[in-house]
Design a protein around this motif. Structure first.
Motif, PDB file in Angstrom:
ATOM      1  N   THR A 292       0.829  -1.201   0.000  1.00  0.00           N
ATOM      2  CA  THR A 292       0.000   0.000   0.000  1.00  0.00           C
ATOM      3  C   THR A 292       0.866   1.255   0.000  1.00  0.00           C
ATOM      4  N   ASN A 294       0.920   5.723  -0.099  1.00  0.00           N
ATOM      5  CA  ASN A 294       0.175   6.956   0.114  1.00  0.00           C
ATOM      6  C   ASN A 294       0.884   8.071  -0.644  1.00  0.00           C
ATOM      7  N   GLU A 299       3.287   3.116   2.770  1.00  0.00           N
ATOM      8  CA  GLU A 299       2.592   3.193   4.054  1.00  0.00           C
ATOM      9  C   GLU A 299       3.081   2.060   4.944  1.00  0.00           C
ATOM     10  N   SER A 306       1.984  -3.271   4.331  1.00  0.00           N
ATOM     11  CA  SER A 306       0.712  -4.002   4.272  1.00  0.00           C
ATOM     12  C   SER A 306       0.913  -5.481   3.969  1.00  0.00           C
TER      13      SER A 306
END
Length: 493
Positions: A292, A294, A299, A306
């Motif tokens: 994941t 951002n 992230e 993740s």
């Protein structure tokens, strides 16, 4: 297929630290690097720019001493300085490589492998590595991504790394430019403005979209830095917006629009674009790896992405992009994978240095941040003219500023030191912040004399009402105030 307990991709500060920490757990590690060991933290970042800064500072100080004796300053040779910077970079890279080579004959001989090549995650455990020897695939129980960052480029600016540069191209210039514009008045832009104006060979322009540089810092800190920059001929374009920048006849022409609607065109020899950095994660993993992202990077939850067995550290994440933070994250990730960290990963006690004139060191909150958080606090400032070591160095420009909670505990919220030896004065306070301690320990500790840290002790004693110098007497050099809901009140004693 070769199998490893851990594969670390990227041998910059964070990746190198992670690989070395994994050896402590007796794990089999593969460290992969696309370019050179040390990353931007060595080759065109922290080490190289700070070497430039040190030489610039020494040059300025030497020239000032000569002027005091009515002696003419010698000419500054760009090539000689560049060679000195390159020597520092090579020294660090060589040491890191020699260290890895020596590990091959130590108790870790069968645990560490190093490979030059480009790595890509095929799935959550398999990594494809392209090198001069061909393409191979390896298996890893755990993976740490530490591929760092690169200077941000703006599509409307024709960056060619020859006339319009980033921090990567600026290392390859042939001589001091007679003039240079710097786009970006953050830390890096201000550091390069300090470096080039310090040599006295370059007229520096600094584009600032706000009404002052370093918008995240307190007014009193910025005031000292701006005053010194302008005394060295730096032209600060305040409240300005870049409309256009282009190369015309081998020089840079740029147009600004100011907040009042007026416009102005300037012509300089070089431009430096310093508008932040972007993480290096393009083509780092396939679609089969659901990491994941951002807006700022990968992230992560205390370095874990993740994907449970994949971790990310350093500039590639959305956290603070500093060498010391990257190393901290690298070690923490390994401890989280193979052990149990003794404490959570926190950033409140991270020490920072801005290599300006004078240098600025800080830890914890500054006063602007304390106000934004609507904290009730006490703040004490002490001018360098009250510190014997600063007097002995014949340079009393600067101050110490300490913030504590406005209660009986007086726990330390943060500190800023502006002036000579600032960076060596903050670590004890950083430790107390990490321990969630008050200020009593600093008040009675016997500090070396003469030293800048004696000034910190005097700040603490002021807060406790038992200082040698009384702020009610030396009102221009000392202050001690409380702030509650934006209202200041002097502490009188």
């Amino acid at each position: 297929m070769n199998k490893y307990d851990l594969v670390v991709i990227g041998a910059g500060p964070s990746g190198y630290a992670a690989a070395m920490r994994a050896l402590d757990f007796k794990k089999k590690v593969l460290l992969v690097e696309r370019n050179v060991v040390g990353g931007a933290g060595v080759t065109n970042g922290a080490l190289s720019s700070k070497t430039w800064w040190e030489i610039s500072r020494e040059t300025q100080s030497f020239n000032k001493r000569l002027k005091n004796f009515n002696l003419k300053a010698p000419d500054v040779n760009f090539k000689e300085i560049q060679a000195e910077v390159n020597s520092a970079v090579e020294q660090r890279k060589t040491m890191l490589m020699e260290h890895m080579n020596l590990i091959q004959s130590s108790q870790f001989a069968d645990l560490l492998e190093f490979k030059i090549g480009s790595a890509k995650l095929i799935n959550e455990h398999e990594i494809e590595i392209e090198s001069k020897d061909g393409t191979t695939t390896v298996y890893a129980d755990y993976i740490i991504l530490a591929t760092g960052s690169r200077p941000r480029k703006l599509p409307e600016i024709p960056i060619d790394e020859k006339v319009i540069l980033t921090s990567e191209g600026i290392e390859r210039m042939d001589d001091f430019p007679e003039s240079m514009v710097i786009l970006g008045a953050g830390v890096i832009g201000c550091e390069y403005a300090t470096i080039f104006s310090g040599f006295g060979k370059t007229k520096v322009h600094l584009i600032d979209k706000g009404d002052r540089i370093l918008p995240f810092e307190d007014d009193d800190v910025v005031s000292v830095i701006e005053r010194n920059m302008e005394s060295k001929g730096v032209l600060i374009h305040r409240n300005s917006q870049l409309i256009k920048m282009e190369v015309v006849d081998g020089r840079v022409r740029y147009e600004l629009e100011y907040d009042d609607g007026s416009k102005e065109v300037f012509n300089v020899e070089k431009a430096l674009v310093s508008v932040g950095r972007v993480p290096n994660y393009e083509k780092l993993w396939s679609d089969a790896v659901p990491i994941t992202l951002n807006k700022r990077g990968i992230e992560d939850n205390e370095t874990q992405t993740s994907v449970s067995n994949i971790f990310a550290v350093g500039d590639i994440t959305a956290d603070i992009a500093l060498v010391n933070v990257g190393e901290l994250e690298g070690r923490h990730a390994v401890e989280k994978i193979f052990g149990k960290p003794q404490r959570k990963l926190v950033y409140e006690n991270i020490s920072t240095i801005m290599f300006l004139h004078p240098e600025v060191a800080g830890v914890g909150l500054n006063e602007n941040q304390a106000k934004e958080k609507k904290l009730a606090y006490r703040v004490v400032t002490l001018d360098y003219s009250c510190i014997p070591r600063a007097i002995a160095k014949r340079n009393t420009q600067g101050f110490i500023k300490l913030l504590v909670t406005n209660d009986d505990d007086m726990k330390i919220l943060g500190m800023r030191v502006v002036g000579n030896h600032a960076s060596s004065a903050i670590q004890a306070v950083a430790l107390l912040i990490s321990m969630d301690k008050g200020i009593e320990e600093l008040a009675e500790c016997v500090h070396p004399h003469p030293s800048i840290t004696e000034g910190i002790q005097e700040c603490v004693r002021m807060l406790m009402g038992k200082s040698m110098f009384k702020p009610s007497a030396l009102t221009g050099q000392l202050s001690c105030r409380t702030c509650c809901e934006g209202v200041y009140e002097n502490i009188i004693f």
